[in-house]
Design a protein around this motif. Structure first.
Motif, PDB file in Angstrom:
ATOM      1  N   LYS A 146       0.845  -1.190   0.000  1.00  0.00           N
ATOM      2  CA  LYS A 146       0.000   0.000   0.000  1.00  0.00           C
ATOM      3  C   LYS A 146       0.882   1.243   0.000  1.00  0.00           C
ATOM      4  O   LYS A 146       1.898   1.291   0.686  1.00  0.00           O
ATOM      5  N   PRO A 206      -0.050   8.378   1.261  1.00  0.00           N
ATOM      6  CA  PRO A 206      -0.529   9.510   0.467  1.00  0.00           C
ATOM      7  C   PRO A 206       0.614  10.310  -0.159  1.00  0.00           C
ATOM      8  O   PRO A 206       0.513  10.756  -1.302  1.00  0.00           O
ATOM      9  N   TYR A 226       1.958   8.392  -3.145  1.00  0.00           N
ATOM     10  CA  TYR A 226       0.972   8.494  -4.230  1.00  0.00           C
ATOM     11  C   TYR A 226       1.109   9.840  -4.944  1.00  0.00           C
ATOM     12  O   TYR A 226       1.158   9.900  -6.177  1.00  0.00           O
ATOM     13  N   GLU A 280       2.032  10.381  -8.804  1.00  0.00           N
ATOM     14  CA  GLU A 280       0.994  10.950  -9.671  1.00  0.00           C
ATOM     15  C   GLU A 280       1.501  12.158 -10.450  1.00  0.00           C
ATOM     16  O   GLU A 280       1.024  12.439 -11.545  1.00  0.00           O
ATOM     17  N   HIS A 308      -4.636   8.305 -11.648  1.00  0.00           N
ATOM     18  CA  HIS A 308      -5.039   7.240 -10.748  1.00  0.00           C
ATOM     19  C   HIS A 308      -5.758   7.839  -9.547  1.00  0.00           C
ATOM     20  O   HIS A 308      -5.321   8.871  -9.027  1.00  0.00           O
ATOM     21  N   GLU A 309      -6.815   7.193  -9.108  1.00  0.00           N
ATOM     22  CA  GLU A 309      -7.431   7.570  -7.849  1.00  0.00           C
ATOM     23  C   GLU A 309      -6.807   6.719  -6.752  1.00  0.00           C
ATOM     24  O   GLU A 309      -6.261   5.639  -7.014  1.00  0.00           O
ATOM     25  N   TYR A 310      -6.859   7.217  -5.544  1.00  0.00           N
ATOM     26  CA  TYR A 310      -6.186   6.596  -4.400  1.00  0.00           C
ATOM     27  C   TYR A 310      -7.235   6.336  -3.330  1.00  0.00           C
ATOM     28  O   TYR A 310      -7.927   7.267  -2.896  1.00  0.00           O
ATOM     29  N   GLU A 318      -4.446   2.036  -1.880  1.00  0.00           N
ATOM     30  CA  GLU A 318      -4.486   1.340  -3.163  1.00  0.00           C
ATOM     31  C   GLU A 318      -4.747   2.338  -4.280  1.00  0.00           C
ATOM     32  O   GLU A 318      -5.484   3.298  -4.109  1.00  0.00           O
ATOM     33  N   VAL A 319      -4.128   2.079  -5.435  1.00  0.00           N
ATOM     34  CA  VAL A 319      -4.175   3.002  -6.558  1.00  0.00           C
ATOM     35  C   VAL A 319      -4.972   2.364  -7.686  1.00  0.00           C
ATOM     36  O   VAL A 319      -4.759   1.205  -8.031  1.00  0.00           O
ATOM     37  N   ARG A 368      -8.804  15.750  -2.000  1.00  0.00           N
ATOM     38  CA  ARG A 368      -8.230  14.925  -0.932  1.00  0.00           C
ATOM     39  C   ARG A 368      -9.201  14.901   0.244  1.00  0.00           C
ATOM     40  O   ARG A 368      -9.636  15.962   0.709  1.00  0.00           O
TER      41      ARG A 368
END
Length: 186
Positions: free
Chosen positions: A9, A12, A15, A19, A26-28, A32-33, A73
């Motif tokens: 995992k 943030p 990620y 990104e 990608h959404e988070y 998980e992405v 967010r």
């Protein structure tokens, strides 16, 4: 949705770093992405129509309009989403270049593959945003808009608008004909 990062995992922070350089969005969700699918011509046209109308309406004021490349967010849920359109009137949000935390309005253009998620789990997450006042869902398949408005008692009330009606987003004093959202569609 299938996570593309199953082994470990992501935090943030990791990620956000990834990104910035990824060619695909990608959404988070909780470490998980998930890769974002491409959008149809109708989806892009509807998004542009509502974003343009909002931008014209809010020009010169405190609020800002952002389109699908800006993340929202939600710290309490440990998620980042890419809504189709957001409006934020928060001074705090001016300090965040790659995401916003305090949107007042979130708009999603529905597709067959995302509608149940947009109405279900994603809306449940969005409701955790204290600043959010209105959540707008615009159908691609029929000329209909559903608007969920947060009431004073923190409940959410649904209003639906058809092609011959005007969409009213009260928190930003915005009105526009629903037909305008569907201009230039084949």
């Amino acid at each position: 949705m299938i996570a593309i990062q199953d082994v470990k995992k992501l935090s943030p922070e990791d990620y956000l770093l990834q990104e910035k350089t990824n060619l695909v969005k990608h959404e988070y969700i909780n470490g998980e992405v998930y890769e974002m699918a491409g959008a149809s011509s109708a989806h892009v046209t509807i998004s542009l129509n509502i974003a343009s109308s909002l931008k014209n309406h809010l020009r010169g004021g405190k609020c800002r309009v952002y389109i699908s490349d800006m993340k929202v967010r939600i710290d309490s849920q440990n998620v980042f989403y890419y809504p189709d359109v957001i409006v934020t009137c928060s001074d705090e949000d001016k300090g965040f270049s790659y995401y916003k935390k305090s949107p007042q309005v979130i708009i999603e253009v529905l597709s067959d593959s995302t509608e149940s998620f947009d109405r279900g789990d994603k809306f449940a997450d969005y409701r955790k945003i204290e600043s959010l006042r209105e959540y707008v869902l615009i159908s691609q398949s029929k000329k209909r808009v559903d608007l969920f408005r947060k009431e004073d008692d923190n409940s959410w009330r649904l209003e639906s608008f058809s092609e011959k009606e005007n969409l009213g987003i009260k928190s930003i004093n915005f009105n526009c004909a629903v037909a305008t959202l569907y201009e230039d569609l084949d």
